[in-house]
Design a protein around this motif. Structure first.
Motif, PDB file in Angstrom:
ATOM      1  N   PRO A 153       0.817  -1.223   0.000  1.00 38.49           N
ATOM      2  CA  PRO A 153       0.000   0.000   0.000  1.00 38.49           C
ATOM      3  C   PRO A 153       0.848   1.269   0.000  1.00 38.49           C
ATOM      4  O   PRO A 153       1.930   1.314   0.580  1.00 38.49           O
ATOM      5  N   PRO A 154       0.370   2.330  -0.637  1.00 42.02           N
ATOM      6  CA  PRO A 154       1.086   3.608  -0.667  1.00 42.02           C
ATOM      7  C   PRO A 154       0.890   4.392   0.623  1.00 42.02           C
ATOM      8  O   PRO A 154       0.089   4.012   1.479  1.00 42.02           O
ATOM      9  N   GLU A 155       1.588   5.488   0.723  1.00 43.84           N
ATOM     10  CA  GLU A 155       1.522   6.302   1.933  1.00 43.84           C
ATOM     11  C   GLU A 155       0.228   7.111   2.010  1.00 43.84           C
ATOM     12  O   GLU A 155      -0.312   7.344   3.077  1.00 43.84           O
ATOM     13  N   ASN A 156      -0.244   7.586   0.877  1.00 49.91           N
ATOM     14  CA  ASN A 156      -1.432   8.440   0.845  1.00 49.91           C
ATOM     15  C   ASN A 156      -2.516   7.816  -0.019  1.00 49.91           C
ATOM     16  O   ASN A 156      -2.240   7.307  -1.093  1.00 49.91           O
ATOM     17  N   ARG A 157      -3.745   7.846   0.448  1.00 49.63           N
ATOM     18  CA  ARG A 157      -4.881   7.325  -0.321  1.00 49.63           C
ATOM     19  C   ARG A 157      -4.633   5.862  -0.697  1.00 49.63           C
ATOM     20  O   ARG A 157      -4.249   5.064   0.123  1.00 49.63           O
ATOM     21  N   SER A 158      -4.864   5.514  -1.985  1.00 46.96           N
ATOM     22  CA  SER A 158      -4.645   4.144  -2.430  1.00 46.96           C
ATOM     23  C   SER A 158      -4.200   4.165  -3.877  1.00 46.96           C
ATOM     24  O   SER A 158      -4.369   5.149  -4.592  1.00 46.96           O
ATOM     25  N   TRP A 159      -3.629   3.055  -4.329  1.00 48.23           N
ATOM     26  CA  TRP A 159      -3.212   2.970  -5.733  1.00 48.23           C
ATOM     27  C   TRP A 159      -4.399   3.182  -6.668  1.00 48.23           C
ATOM     28  O   TRP A 159      -4.282   3.853  -7.690  1.00 48.23           O
ATOM     29  N   ALA A 160      -5.515   2.587  -6.320  1.00 51.19           N
ATOM     30  CA  ALA A 160      -6.699   2.722  -7.170  1.00 51.19           C
ATOM     31  C   ALA A 160      -7.164   4.172  -7.240  1.00 51.19           C
ATOM     32  O   ALA A 160      -7.623   4.645  -8.291  1.00 51.19           O
ATOM     33  N   GLU A 161      -7.061   4.884  -6.138  1.00 49.24           N
ATOM     34  CA  GLU A 161      -7.455   6.291  -6.138  1.00 49.24           C
ATOM     35  C   GLU A 161      -6.571   7.120  -7.052  1.00 49.24           C
ATOM     36  O   GLU A 161      -7.039   8.030  -7.739  1.00 49.24           O
ATOM     37  N   TYR A 162      -5.272   6.830  -7.049  1.00 48.12           N
ATOM     38  CA  TYR A 162      -4.368   7.571  -7.922  1.00 48.12           C
ATOM     39  C   TYR A 162      -4.783   7.399  -9.386  1.00 48.12           C
ATOM     40  O   TYR A 162      -4.798   8.358 -10.164  1.00 48.12           O
ATOM     41  N   ALA A 163      -5.099   6.176  -9.775  1.00 48.70           N
ATOM     42  CA  ALA A 163      -5.533   5.920 -11.144  1.00 48.70           C
ATOM     43  C   ALA A 163      -6.856   6.625 -11.440  1.00 48.70           C
ATOM     44  O   ALA A 163      -7.052   7.193 -12.522  1.00 48.70           O
ATOM     45  N   ALA A 164      -7.773   6.589 -10.472  1.00 49.14           N
ATOM     46  CA  ALA A 164      -9.079   7.228 -10.650  1.00 49.14           C
ATOM     47  C   ALA A 164      -8.948   8.744 -10.772  1.00 49.14           C
ATOM     48  O   ALA A 164      -9.722   9.387 -11.499  1.00 49.14           O
ATOM     49  N   GLU A 165      -7.980   9.333 -10.070  1.00 53.46           N
ATOM     50  CA  GLU A 165      -7.760  10.774 -10.169  1.00 53.46           C
ATOM     51  C   GLU A 165      -7.406  11.168 -11.608  1.00 53.46           C
ATOM     52  O   GLU A 165      -7.892  12.164 -12.135  1.00 53.46           O
ATOM     53  N   VAL A 166      -6.558  10.368 -12.239  1.00 48.99           N
ATOM     54  CA  VAL A 166      -6.168  10.654 -13.619  1.00 48.99           C
ATOM     55  C   VAL A 166      -7.364  10.497 -14.551  1.00 48.99           C
ATOM     56  O   VAL A 166      -7.580  11.319 -15.446  1.00 48.99           O
ATOM     57  N   PHE A 167      -8.155   9.473 -14.336  1.00 44.59           N
ATOM     58  CA  PHE A 167      -9.362   9.299 -15.143  1.00 44.59           C
ATOM     59  C   PHE A 167     -10.262  10.526 -15.024  1.00 44.59           C
ATOM     60  O   PHE A 167     -10.746  11.064 -16.018  1.00 44.59           O
ATOM     61  N   ASP A 168     -10.484  10.982 -13.798  1.00 42.65           N
ATOM     62  CA  ASP A 168     -11.366  12.125 -13.574  1.00 42.65           C
ATOM     63  C   ASP A 168     -10.851  13.379 -14.282  1.00 42.65           C
ATOM     64  O   ASP A 168     -11.621  14.148 -14.859  1.00 42.65           O
ATOM     65  N   VAL A 169      -9.543  13.577 -14.253  1.00 42.73           N
ATOM     66  CA  VAL A 169      -8.944  14.735 -14.918  1.00 42.73           C
ATOM     67  C   VAL A 169      -9.097  14.623 -16.433  1.00 42.73           C
ATOM     68  O   VAL A 169      -9.419  15.602 -17.122  1.00 42.73           O
ATOM     69  N   GLN A 170      -8.879  13.419 -16.975  1.00 43.14           N
ATOM     70  CA  GLN A 170      -8.915  13.274 -18.427  1.00 43.14           C
ATOM     71  C   GLN A 170     -10.335  13.277 -18.988  1.00 43.14           C
ATOM     72  O   GLN A 170     -10.533  13.631 -20.149  1.00 43.14           O
ATOM     73  N   VAL A 171     -11.302  12.920 -18.185  1.00 43.84           N
ATOM     74  CA  VAL A 171     -12.693  13.064 -18.630  1.00 43.84           C
ATOM     75  C   VAL A 171     -12.970  14.524 -18.974  1.00 43.84           C
ATOM     76  O   VAL A 171     -13.669  14.831 -19.954  1.00 43.84           O
TER      77      VAL A 171
END
Length: 428
Positions: free
Chosen positions: A137-155
């Motif tokens: 696991p990462p230090e902040n949030r989660s790996w899945a959240e990091y990927a979802a953040e990029v999706f949200d930005v690119q939408v």
């Protein structure tokens, strides 16, 4: 396709003694793991040297691009998952998180002037691989959240004002290539959406995967015969005049994404046809079953006849890639071409991409025997059960369970991606 088509070799001269070609038995798991370990060590040796000199984790020195480090970390996550060798996990985790940027969407300040949509998605896909494989696991949030953040930005960057959709090559208007609708950028977004749909079970992701794929097909960036083209100018009427250069990288993201969509739709005909079509049209990238870049699970369970020919191509390519690499003391040197020695050097001496590609294709042979990847329905061993953040996609706060099932996820590279995408499809 701009930077992603760049040759990764520097063709530097180097004299190294005590070399021995890698001996790979494609039917022997121990032999595959041994070869993969040698190749992974070569990448990490160069990375550690780079960080020691620069003091900046997560990147390689010039002339390597930012996205190339994302690809390498993705491959090393797969290496840990496929071989059980976790010795590099800490440096991989630290390196990825060092490139997140303030908004956790892989937009670090030191890359703002040159980052492209493809670059950003490359890092998101690495984070998604970590989520799917149960990576530490990462230090902040989660790996899945990091990927979802990029999706949200690119939408938010989905551009319907020109050509009715698609994603531009670059992010900012001042960057060269902003007027180009990149099929690599759109394809990366398609793959990101498909894999998030598989991981989370969230229908919004699958809807966007369908939408982005359909747009590329309707604009002729994917032909009726499933040839995949580089992109088109946003200044042209309806983006119908495609740049017909074909790269194995773009072909691979559509192949893998379609295989995942076939799986999560229970074999919907649209996706079954796509998987079969992309496999058939991929022959342009193979010579004697060995992958060549011509421009320079069961997820195929709906079409089981594909398994044997794809496996044959994987094994032939991996055997050729390992055979052209040579072990050098505690390092390894490889060639860009897999059918003859061409600029045989270590990652430290200029052949980062060559060593990476060899690792990616060799370890792809391990997917058929690996534990299931994370998907909606069951938990992965090292789950990261965090939730998404951000609201651009309409998926904010949706639960992101860490689950096993069948979605192929592998790093892509200029040379190895197509065969590796085949491994993903076969292991889903």
């Amino acid at each position: 396709m701009f930077t992603r088509a760049s040759v990764l070799s520097l063709s530097l001269s180097c004299i190294i003694s005590s070399t021995a070609a890698l001996d790979l038995d494609v039917q022997n798991q121990d032999s595959i793991k041994s070869a993969a370990k040698t190749l992974a060590n070569g990448l990490v040796t160069f990375y550690n040297e780079s960080v020691s000199e620069s003091g900046i984790p997560g990147i390689f020195p010039d002339p390597y691009y930012w996205w190339e480090a994302g690809l390498v970390f993705n491959a090393l996550i797969d290496y840990s998952y496929l071989t059980g060798d976790s010795q590099y996990d800490a440096i991989v985790s630290d390196g990825i998180q060092a490139q997140l940027g303030e908004d956790y969407a892989f937009m670090p300040a030191n890359q703002t002037g040159q980052i492209t949509n493809e670059d950003q998605t490359t890092w998101a896909l690495a984070a998604l691989t970590a989520a799917e494989t149960g990576f530490s696991p990462p230090e902040n949030r989660s790996w899945a959240e990091y990927a979802a953040e990029v999706f949200d930005v690119q939408v938010l960057r989905w551009d319907e004002e020109t050509c009715g959709g698609g994603i531009r090559y670059t992010i900012f208007t001042f960057q060269s290539g902003y007027d180009y609708k990149s099929n690599a950028a759109t394809g990366d977004f398609f793959l990101l959406a498909a894999r998030l749909a598989k991981l989370t079970g969230n229908g919004t992701y699958s809807e966007w995967a369908d939408k982005s794929y359909t747009w590329a097909k309707d604009r002729g960036l994917i032909s009726d015969d499933y040839d995949v083209y580089d992109g088109t100018s946003a200044d042209l009427d309806n983006c119908e005049d495609a740049n017909r250069v074909q790269w194995s990288y773009i072909h691979s993201v559509y192949t893998e994404g379609s295989a995942i969509m076939q799986n999560i739709t229970n074999g919907e005909q649209k996706w079954t046809d796509a998987v079969q079509g992309f496999v058939n049209s991929s022959n342009i990238f193979f010579e004697d079953d060995i992958l060549t870049e011509i421009a320079c699970e069961r997820n195929v369970i709906a079409a089981p006849s594909l398994a044997e020919p794809l496996t044959k191509k994987l094994e032939a390519s991996a055997k050729a890639a390992a055979g052209i690499c040579e072990e050098v003391s505690e390092d390894v040197k490889c060639s860009h071409s897999w059918d003859h020695a061409d600029s045989l050097e270590t990652a430290s001496d200029g052949n980062l991409g060559e060593v990476f590609s060899a690792l990616a294709i060799v370890q792809s042979l391990l997917f058929s025997k690996a534990k299931p990847l994370a998907s909606n329905g069951t938990e992965a061993e090292a789950g990261d059960n965090a939730t998404q953040s951000g609201d651009a996609s309409g998926t904010s706060g949706a639960e992101v369970p860490k689950e096993t099932g069948a979605a192929g996820t592998i790093a892509a590279s200029v040379t190895a991606v197509l065969a590796v995408a085949f491994a993903a499809a076969l292991s889903c």
